[in-house]
Motif scaffolding. Structure first.
Motif, short mmCIF file in Angstrom:
data_model
loop_
_atom_site.label_atom_id
_atom_site.label_comp_id
_atom_site.label_asym_id
_atom_site.label_seq_id
_atom_site.Cartn_x
_atom_site.Cartn_y
_atom_site.Cartn_z
N PRO A 1 -3.85 8.47 -3.08
CA PRO A 1 -3.46 7.69 -1.90
C PRO A 1 -4.24 6.37 -1.82
O PRO A 1 -5.43 6.32 -2.12
CB PRO A 1 -3.84 8.61 -0.74
CG PRO A 1 -3.93 9.98 -1.33
CD PRO A 1 -4.41 9.78 -2.73
N ASP A 2 -3.56 5.34 -1.41
CA ASP A 2 -4.19 4.05 -1.16
C ASP A 2 -4.53 3.98 0.32
O ASP A 2 -3.64 4.01 1.17
CB ASP A 2 -3.22 2.91 -1.52
CG ASP A 2 -3.87 1.54 -1.35
OD1 ASP A 2 -4.95 1.45 -0.72
OD2 ASP A 2 -3.29 0.56 -1.84
N GLN B 1 -5.14 1.73 2.28
CA GLN B 1 -4.49 0.65 3.03
C GLN B 1 -3.09 1.03 3.50
O GLN B 1 -2.51 0.35 4.36
CB GLN B 1 -4.43 -0.61 2.16
CG GLN B 1 -5.79 -1.13 1.73
CD GLN B 1 -6.74 -1.34 2.91
OE1 GLN B 1 -6.34 -1.91 3.92
NE2 GLN B 1 -7.98 -0.88 2.77
N ASP B 2 -2.54 2.09 2.95
CA ASP B 2 -1.23 2.55 3.39
C ASP B 2 -1.30 3.34 4.69
O ASP B 2 -0.27 3.71 5.26
CB ASP B 2 -0.59 3.44 2.32
CG ASP B 2 -0.17 2.65 1.08
OD1 ASP B 2 0.02 1.42 1.22
OD2 ASP B 2 -0.04 3.27 0.01
N TYR B 3 -2.52 3.60 5.17
CA TYR B 3 -2.70 4.44 6.36
C TYR B 3 -3.59 3.73 7.36
O TYR B 3 -4.70 4.19 7.69
CB TYR B 3 -3.29 5.80 5.97
CG TYR B 3 -2.54 6.43 4.82
CD1 TYR B 3 -1.34 7.09 5.02
CD2 TYR B 3 -3.03 6.32 3.51
CE1 TYR B 3 -0.64 7.65 3.97
CE2 TYR B 3 -2.33 6.87 2.45
CZ TYR B 3 -1.14 7.54 2.68
OH TYR B 3 -0.45 8.07 1.63
N PRO B 4 -3.14 2.58 7.89
CA PRO B 4 -4.00 1.78 8.77
C PRO B 4 -4.38 2.50 10.06
O PRO B 4 -5.48 2.29 10.59
CB PRO B 4 -3.16 0.53 9.05
CG PRO B 4 -1.74 0.97 8.82
CD PRO B 4 -1.82 1.96 7.70
#
Length: 234
Positions: free
Chosen positions: A175-176, A178-181
């Motif tokens: 998982p990145d 930044q994809d889950y702000p």
């Protein structure tokens, strides 16, 4: 010490067997509890235990029942004080479960509603009924509270062992962050409020959830809520 000499000084009983099993589980974990290990600790032959517990399931049921017996049974002094009595009863149950790390798992795996289990449920039920709650609302409130009546709440992806599993498994990718702000924002805020803390404060989260639930329950009680009206959109 000759086998059986401890038993001669203190007769074996179901209560003594169960307390010994609890002590063994506290010291070595629930998986260490077996008839053989228990018999060794009590200084008797394994067959002697079967006069007091039918099998391993009966032993586990009895261990859970014993802990439930240690949970406080409070009575609301006045109907208007139901919330404090319910809260203290449930937090008392939580204190008992927290003192025995294996207890949550054991409670979750039990399938028999023993008299001790029903007794704890009855005491909480009577706190609501005694405060003037309808049987209908009380029924749904008990469902709402769920496992919280035993002092714990369900958690998403919570590892009860507290340590990550060393087993590697295939995933759909790394998982990145930044994809889950939203998750990052919550995590950063929590870290700022509790610098250095590892994980969530489970006691606070439990108490917070219990308070929100009881606030909502009190509102439903004041509004004379009924399930048939709710189903009809009332």
């Amino acid at each position: 010490m000759p086998r059986g000499s401890a038993s001669a000084r203190e007769p074996l009983s179901r209560g003594r067997v169960l307390r010994a099993a609890i002590a063994l589980a506290d010291a070595e974990g629930i998986d260490a509890v077996s008839m053989r290990r228990l018999a060794e600790g009590l200084g008797v032959v394994p067959m002697a235990l079967y006069k007091h517990v039918a099998d391993k399931d009966d032993l586990l049921d009895g261990m859970v029942d014993t802990l439930i017996g240690d949970m406080p049974a409070l009575q609301a002094p006045r109907p208007t004080q139901w919330r404090g009595a319910v809260r203290d009863t449930i937090l008392g149950a939580r204190a008992v479960v927290a003192a025995h790390p294996w207890a949550r798992r054991a409670i979750e795996t039990r399938t028999v509603r023993t008299p001790a289990v029903l007794g704890h449920m009855e005491r909480l039920t009577q706190l609501f009924l005694g405060a003037g709650f309808s049987p209908d609302l009380t029924h749904h409130v008990m469902h709402l509270l769920g496992n919280r009546i035993w002092g714990f709440s369900p958690e998403l992806f919570n590892d009860p062992g507290g340590a990550p599993s060393p087993t590697k498994r295939r995933t759909s990718g790394t998982p990145d962050p930044q994809d889950y702000p939203g998750i990052l924002l919550i995590a950063a805020d929590a870290q700022a409020r509790r610098p250095g803390a590892v994980g969530c404060d489970e006691d606070f989260e439990f108490d917070f959830a219990l308070g929100v639930i009881l606030d909502g329950v009190a509102r439903l009680h004041r509004s004379k809520w009924a399930s048939d009206a709710a189903r009809d959109g009332g």
